[in-house]
Design an enzyme around this catalytic site. Structure first.
Site, PDB file in Angstrom:
ATOM      1  N   SER A 104       0.842  -1.194   0.000  1.00 25.31           N
ATOM      2  CA  SER A 104       0.000   0.000   0.000  1.00 25.31           C
ATOM      3  C   SER A 104       0.877   1.244   0.000  1.00 25.31           C
ATOM      4  O   SER A 104       1.003   1.933   1.013  1.00 25.31           O
ATOM      5  CB  SER A 104      -0.955  -0.021   1.192  1.00 25.31           C
ATOM      6  N   MET A 113       0.182   3.992  -1.242  1.00 22.04           N
ATOM      7  CA  MET A 113      -0.608   5.171  -0.893  1.00 22.04           C
ATOM      8  C   MET A 113      -1.102   5.172   0.554  1.00 22.04           C
ATOM      9  O   MET A 113      -1.637   6.183   1.005  1.00 22.04           O
ATOM     10  CB  MET A 113      -1.778   5.357  -1.857  1.00 22.04           C
ATOM     11  N   ASP A 114      -0.935   4.092   1.269  1.00 19.81           N
ATOM     12  CA  ASP A 114      -1.147   4.180   2.719  1.00 19.81           C
ATOM     13  C   ASP A 114       0.030   4.933   3.334  1.00 19.81           C
ATOM     14  O   ASP A 114      -0.146   5.846   4.143  1.00 19.81           O
ATOM     15  CB  ASP A 114      -1.263   2.792   3.354  1.00 19.81           C
ATOM     16  N   HIS A 115       1.234   4.536   2.926  1.00 17.23           N
ATOM     17  CA  HIS A 115       2.410   5.288   3.393  1.00 17.23           C
ATOM     18  C   HIS A 115       2.300   6.749   2.996  1.00 17.23           C
ATOM     19  O   HIS A 115       2.390   7.655   3.818  1.00 17.23           O
ATOM     20  CB  HIS A 115       3.683   4.739   2.735  1.00 17.23           C
ATOM     21  N   ALA A 171      -0.369   8.859   4.389  1.00 14.87           N
ATOM     22  CA  ALA A 171      -0.001   9.250   5.758  1.00 14.87           C
ATOM     23  C   ALA A 171       0.981  10.414   5.742  1.00 14.87           C
ATOM     24  O   ALA A 171       0.887  11.326   6.565  1.00 14.87           O
ATOM     25  CB  ALA A 171       0.601   8.060   6.504  1.00 14.87           C
TER      26      ALA A 171
END
Lengths: 430, 411
Positions: B173, B175-177, B180
């Site tokens: 992910s 785009m999770d990193h 954030a």
């Protein structure tokens, strides 16, 4: 605070940042400039190498028409300065005296060689914040190592996790120079944190950011599965690299485009909606297992912890997946995305970038923004805000600077007279 | 040692990596981050709480390895917001907070009675950062996402792949990193704005929009030249068009699934590369210019792969780097975490102490601050671990009152 008439306030108003132009950190300056900081990018008099990067307007190479330069330098002012010359360095130090922060991405040792390292800058501006973004950090054992975005992502971990189920195919570097961009994200986080600290304590500092470390800290499970359990993830097509092989989640639709089928249905109401979708599409007869969707829809709760042990739970899980795959084969990727989401299922279409900026959702939110390019008499559509501040909005305040566009303005602010500026120009200092 | 953000308190409803990763940065610099979780659902809104990897055979909401990784140095309390008492306690915490951060689906937080207008009534200069897949306006606002869906919808999955094949996408992910990171930037920029003006605000963050900005040059090629990425032979993301470099790719080495990345930036690199490879074709006229090499990339890739096949990847990296050519072995997790002096030197994998898990390593931060270094020593909070401490210190509740809240199911 005063603002230009009619303009909303900016989050970073009044903060001046000097950026020594470099592809490694150029995004950092843009992120700060688009939030209202006065970012002055400093190029050598011959121009930054980024001006030679494709693509170009109409595919004609021209240092003023690199779309790479345009994208990454919005809202900045641009000056040229030969930092190799003593007078160039003297002017740089005068600029530092007027600045809050300096962002530089030179190879380790270079700033010290120029006499422009953090201690030198702190002498002219005691509370200056300096962010250095380098391949491996300032005190690396390999200061001369040459890197590109590809090598940063290869050494740093992301590449290992990306690619295809077939491991005879090379692993893949995700596109768009994300290794440099990740380093720039950390440079911005660092600079903002240091600015807040300075606001409280009055103290500046030096921050040493490593591109290699930034990539390493941006690999999600690949790192923490190793750190916690010494498990090594393996790449898989279009889905998470995992220590154990998982089922595919990417599927080709009737229009040849792909979707990610996302998280399969889990709750009775989701099975009910999925069944209704199959019926609406006239596909229910093609799926004998649809009966399990109806069964699931009637239940109060489906205990998926019994997966692999309970025949009915297995059948329900399988029917959910099969229904989604059947629908995908029969509708366009976009219709699949909308239909699944309307069932409450998390799913997405694999958009090409140009399809994002044309999509009605992003248009309605004002994601595409128009930027004036008076030098060519055109208005160009740019990608817009990554976040929406209701009090101090993101905004592209101007297109990227032409070479030396703000020399007179910025040097004039330092009190350099027009005669002196002409001499600097003649001597090749600016 | 001074901490940069010790005067900041965050009322934190974030979860997964996309939200929790943002407040992890703030907590590492000394901000007081108070995670608020639902006691009824055992904090399981954050699906990482009970999820693998595990350090040992123990399981449960306090043992998820990813959750621990993303929630270091935070406090954790439980509040049942279905109860009036729970809402009242939350109100009193918000009164004393600088920031409220959440990454629920659209509408969830407002439904509980804590939309921006209500938050502002509680604390006029509050900073509220909401982060969801499609943001709080627009036709898709109610649609749900997680990392891979954000990546698909923002163009990032498409731009990662090889020609003639389906998208490879991101094997994690990304785009999770990165969502954030943008969420943390938004919090920090709003704090700077408040530091200067005294004003709070609401930041509506759509992760798909943050993702879409990461293909900026590609988008301009479309809006200016009308050239999209969906075309024959595109993408080929192991190559480099912007800037143009050739050869540029990932080549097989000796052993099982071992690879070497090589970037030849210009003619000087090409000559240096030729001296290392020492094969006839490296001096051929047909490869002498960048233009010619860009045209001949398929042929070059075959020739280079023949050379790398007999090479150990780190030896190849060393030889090419010694000649000044950018090259790097594709490192496996063990190699870059346990055997790489460049990550070890930075202390990038700190060991934290988690109350139940014990000692375990986590991701550190890739930045060294000369005056206010980050600190990651304490693991993620167990569910409700700091109920007594936070409720007594912040709200002045006594032990009996806290016990009563526990019995009434408020915490």
């Amino acid at each position: 605070m005063s603002h230009p008439t009619g303009a909303a306030p900016s989050a970073l108003e009044g903060i001046r940042i000097l950026e020594i132009a470099s592809e490694r950190g150029v995004l950092a300056g843009k992120l700060l400039a688009d939030m209202g900081a006065d970012v002055v990018t400093i190029e050598p008099p011959r121009g930054s190498a980024m001006r030679s990067y494709a693509p170009f307007v109409d595919d004609r190479p021209d240092p003023e028409k690199s779309l790479y330069w345009w994208h990454y330098n919005t809202s900045k002012r641009g000056v040229t300065l030969d930092l190799e010359s003593p007078r160039g360095r003297e002017l740089f130090l005068r600029l530092v005296a007027s600045a809050d922060a300096v962002l530089e991405c030179e190879d380790p040792g270079q700033m010290a060689r120029l006499g422009l390292d953090y201690p030198d800058l702190a002498e002219v501006k005691s509370d200056v914040i300096v962010v250095s973004l380098t391949p491996f950090g300032r005190d690396t054992a390999k200061p001369d190592a040459q890197v590109t975005d590809l090598t940063v992502l290869a050494a740093g971990g992301p590449v290992w996790s990306c690619g295809y189920d077939d491991h005879s195919i090379p692993p893949v570097r995700g596109g768009g120079n994300q290794g440099f961009q990740t380093g720039a994200h950390y440079a911005v986080l660092s600079l903002l944190t240091a600015l807040l600290h300075r606001g409280i304590s009055g103290e500046g500092q030096h921050i040493d950011v490593s591109l290699h470390a930034a990539a390493n800290a941006t690999t999600e499970m690949a790192s923490y599965c190793w750190l916690v359990a010494q498990d090594e993830v393996q790449r898989q097509t279009g889905r998470h690299a995992m220590a154990m092989i998982t089922m595919p989640t990417q599927s080709q639709c009737a229009d040849g485009r792909y979707v990610t089928t996302g998280i399969p249905p889990r709750w009775p109401h989701e099975f009910s909606a999925l069944h209704a979708w199959l019926v609406r599409l006239g596909l229910v007869d093609q799926l004998p297992e649809a009966i399990f969707l109806e069964q699931a829809a009637e239940k109060e709760f489906i205990d998926f912890s019994l997966l692999g042990q309970d025949d009915e739970v297995n059948a329900i899980m399988g029917a959910g997946r099969d229904a989604l795959l059947l629908i995908a084969r029969n509708v366009s990727a976009h219709d699949f995305f909308i239909g699944a989401q309307e069932c409450g299922l998390s799913a997405g279409a694999v958009y090409a970038p140009e399809e994002v900026i044309e999509d009605p959702h992003f248009k309605e939110r004002g994601f595409p923004v128009r930027v004036e390019h008076p030098e060519i008499g055109r208005t160009i559509t740019y990608p817009g805000a990554p976040y929406r501040f209701n009090g101090s909005p993101w905004r592209i305040s101007r297109r990227a600077p032409t070479l030396g566009e703000h020399n007179d303005e910025v040097l004039g602010e330092l009190g350099v007279t027009s005669d002196e500026r002409a001499k600097l120009r003649a001597d090749g200092i600016v | 040692m001074t901490t940069a953000l010790s005067t900041i308190r965050i009322c934190d409803f974030t979860g997964q990596l996309a939200g929790a990763g943002a407040t992890k940065w703030l907590a590492a610099f000394g901000a007081e981050v108070i995670r608020i979780e639902d006691p009824v659902r055992q904090g399981m809104w954050d699906i990482l709480r009970p999820m693998m990897p595990f350090k040992d055979e123990r399981r449960g909401v306090d043992f998820g390895g990813g959750f621990n990784n993303h929630n270091t140095e935070k406090h954790g309390i439980t509040l049942n917001l279905r109860t009036e008492r729970g809402k009242e306690l939350l109100t009193r915490i918000i009164e004393q907070s600088d920031v409220v951060a959440e990454n629920f689906a659209y509408g969830v937080f407002e439904k509980w009675g804590f939309g921006y207008e209500q938050l502002r009534e509680i604390k006029p200069d509050i900073i509220y950062v909401s982060h969801c897949g499609f943001g709080h306006t627009g036709p898709y606002k109610k649609y749900k996402t997680w990392g891979p869906i954000v990546q698909a919808m923002s163009g990032l999955t498409f731009t990662s792949g090889l020609p003639g094949m389906e998208p490879a996408g991101w094997g994690y992910s990304y785009m999770d990193h990165t969502g954030a990171y943008y969420m943390a930037m938004a919090i920090l920029m709003a704090l700077l704005h408040r530091q200067r003006t005294g004003e709070g605000q609401w930041v509506d963050m759509a992760c798909t929009e943050a993702g879409a900005t990461l293909n900026g040059t590609t988008l301009l090629d479309y809006t200016v030249n009308g050239r999209g990425m969906r075309r024959e032979g595109s993408p080929n993301s192991n190559r480099s068009d912007s800037p143009a470099m050739a050869p540029h790719g990932i080549y097989p080495c000796e052993g099982n699934d071992e690879w070497l990345a090589i970037s030849v930036r210009d003619d000087e690199d090409w000559r240096a590369f030729g001296r290392v490879v020492a094969a006839e074709w490296t001096t051929a006229d047909r490869f002498a210019t960048l233009e010619a090499r860009l045209e001949a990339q398929d042929e070059l890739d075959v020739l280079i792969a023949e050379w790398t096949q007999g090479l150990q990847k780190f030896a190849g990296e060393r030889q090419l780097q010694a000649a000044g050519v950018p090259a790097a072995a594709v490192q496996k997790p063990r190699e870059r975490i346990d055997e790489d002096p460049e990550t070890e030197r930075l202390g990038l994998w700190p060991t934290v102490h988690h109350t139940k898990i014990g000692e375990v390593r986590v991701d550190g931060l890739p930045a060294r601050f000369s005056k206010t270094p980050w600190k990651i020593e304490r693991g993620a909070p167990c569910l409700g671990e700091h109920n007594d401490e936070v409720l007594s210190r912040l709200l002045g509740l006594g032990p009996e009152e806290i016990d009563a809240l526990r019995e009434e199911g408020v915490i």
